[in-house]
Write an enzyme that holds these catalytic residues in place. Sequence first.
Site, PDB file in Angstrom:
ATOM      1  N   TRP A 317      34.047  77.817  63.183  1.00 17.19           N
ATOM      2  CA  TRP A 317      34.738  78.879  63.917  1.00 17.19           C
ATOM      3  C   TRP A 317      33.930  80.165  63.881  1.00 17.19           C
ATOM      4  O   TRP A 317      33.888  80.924  64.865  1.00 17.19           O
ATOM      5  CB  TRP A 317      36.111  79.116  63.308  1.00 17.19           C
ATOM      6  CG  TRP A 317      36.897  80.212  63.959  1.00 17.19           C
ATOM      7  CD1 TRP A 317      37.756  80.099  65.014  1.00 17.19           C
ATOM      8  CD2 TRP A 317      36.896  81.612  63.607  1.00 17.19           C
ATOM      9  NE1 TRP A 317      38.293  81.325  65.340  1.00 17.19           N
ATOM     10  CE2 TRP A 317      37.787  82.267  64.498  1.00 17.19           C
ATOM     11  CE3 TRP A 317      36.246  82.360  62.640  1.00 17.19           C
ATOM     12  CZ2 TRP A 317      38.020  83.641  64.424  1.00 17.19           C
ATOM     13  CZ3 TRP A 317      36.473  83.733  62.576  1.00 17.19           C
ATOM     14  CH2 TRP A 317      37.355  84.355  63.457  1.00 17.19           C
ATOM     15  N   HIS A 318      33.254  80.417  62.766  1.00 16.02           N
ATOM     16  CA  HIS A 318      32.541  81.676  62.612  1.00 16.02           C
ATOM     17  C   HIS A 318      31.277  81.759  63.455  1.00 16.02           C
ATOM     18  O   HIS A 318      30.838  82.868  63.794  1.00 16.02           O
ATOM     19  CB  HIS A 318      32.199  81.917  61.139  1.00 16.02           C
ATOM     20  CG  HIS A 318      33.339  82.450  60.345  1.00 16.02           C
ATOM     21  ND1 HIS A 318      34.283  81.634  59.756  1.00 16.02           N
ATOM     22  CD2 HIS A 318      33.711  83.718  60.045  1.00 16.02           C
ATOM     23  CE1 HIS A 318      35.172  82.371  59.126  1.00 16.02           C
ATOM     24  NE2 HIS A 318      34.861  83.640  59.291  1.00 16.02           N
ATOM     25  N   GLY A 319      30.666  80.648  63.786  1.00 21.31           N
ATOM     26  CA  GLY A 319      29.472  80.769  64.614  1.00 21.31           C
ATOM     27  C   GLY A 319      28.720  79.476  64.799  1.00 21.31           C
ATOM     28  O   GLY A 319      28.891  78.514  64.046  1.00 21.31           O
ATOM     29  N   PHE A 471      32.237  86.935  66.638  1.00 22.30           N
ATOM     30  CA  PHE A 471      32.998  85.696  66.541  1.00 22.30           C
ATOM     31  C   PHE A 471      34.100  85.635  67.578  1.00 22.30           C
ATOM     32  O   PHE A 471      34.761  84.628  67.697  1.00 22.30           O
ATOM     33  CB  PHE A 471      33.586  85.543  65.141  1.00 22.30           C
ATOM     34  CG  PHE A 471      32.555  85.684  64.038  1.00 22.30           C
ATOM     35  CD1 PHE A 471      31.314  85.086  64.171  1.00 22.30           C
ATOM     36  CD2 PHE A 471      32.816  86.435  62.912  1.00 22.30           C
ATOM     37  CE1 PHE A 471      30.353  85.212  63.182  1.00 22.30           C
ATOM     38  CE2 PHE A 471      31.863  86.564  61.905  1.00 22.30           C
ATOM     39  CZ  PHE A 471      30.629  85.961  62.047  1.00 22.30           C
TER      40      PHE A 471
END
Length: 471
Positions: A317-319, A471
């Site tokens: 999800w963060h990257g 994000f």
Amino acid sequence: MSFTTVNYGIFLVVTFIMYWLLPNRHRWKLLLIVSYYFYMSWNLKCGFLIAAVTLLTWAAALGIRHFKKHWEKRVCIISACIVCFGILFVFKYFDFAAGILAGLWKGYYEPLNLILPVGISFFTFQTVGYVIDVYRGDIEAETNLFIYATYVSFFPQLVAGPIERSGNLLPQITGQHIFDNEKATYGLRKMLWGYFKKLVVANTLAVYVDSTFAGLANYNGGALLLISIFFTFQIYCDFSGYSDIAIGTAALFDIQLMENFDKPYLSGSIKEFWQRWHISLSSWLKDYIYIPLGGSRQGKLRTCINTVIVFVASGIWHGANVTFIVWGLLHGVINVIEQFIPAFRVRGGKGVKCIRWLVNFIIIDILWIFFRAQTITDAVFFIGNMFRNFWQPKVYWSGISGVITNMDLMKVVLILTVWGAFSFRELNLCGESSYDRLPKYIRWCCYVMITMSIIILTPSGAGKEFIYFQF
């Protein structure tokens, strides 16, 4: 339009005045208009993207409400999830995935280099969560498209959270709002503290963190240890600073957003850390991934697997980078290991708690290196050299002067001390504490001191944007 610009200040003042001058029934309409203006000020085309996601998920929720057969409802929710996550994948992960596949097949891939819409991960999770809530019967589907659009695009939390639940925010959009001086004061105080954390603490630390990561080969030993600690505090003050500004801004409009942080660095385990850090994401992953996978109801092995899956999902999800995946994976593995260590399962005395806290802080500090590094190679180099010459104190700490001068180090220590003092329970600037019982002139002295600190100590050029905007 970033929270830290003069334009945002003007935008907020004008919106605030108009909001409270309008009759209650029209206020949500103003919020919708200004929210789209706020978001489209980043990129005009992004407004059409969030509008498309909004329309899709609104229609899917109405379909779930309208259809009677279970398979028809499932078609609606699956279609919404596929399209929403598909859009997120194309904009955020396609180049990353295609590059990996091209490498495996020894081919060449020309990246699309699509512009990453600001906050796409946040509003994607928020809209998907809404559809799932309707499917589960937790809330009723919103029939008014524009009210729902206001919920999705509410500007204080649009680009970096908190990821609000529909059951909390949607009813507030059209609820009865009466101006409350205490709530407004709380909101301003919360914003002031958020700006201090971002502009003074996070941006000051960013000067040294960014320059060090830009030339890692030039540093080792105590210099890298210091920078790892700097980044640990930088990312907390940067992200929680945004959350404070968002929560404070919403309070000005008599809307309550969920708290996103609860002193995470005081945690005694990785599990507890994630109960205190980015709470809106942690709870989302728990409710919409961990529990549907079976949670802890299907034996220890399945519980461990589910835990690791959730943390890997958090990393993704963060990257779109292997570093984020490894960061999430390591958090998940350590979380699982803790479940089998008695010291983490028992309450223990003060000594045990202190040791647990210290060990946990060191682990979190090291894991943040994977989060910050551009590549796994950089992260491994950083960690491998961070403890070089550790048993030779003079040699170990000698490299710090290459990162920061003694005078600047004293300045940073002073800033962190002030931040720590105002974050402490007995002088909590944003919560119910003895601070509220102090004489008014002392409180105003604190406000003036913090404001002057922001004006004088904010560095130029470093950390201008919030870290979580990517994000």
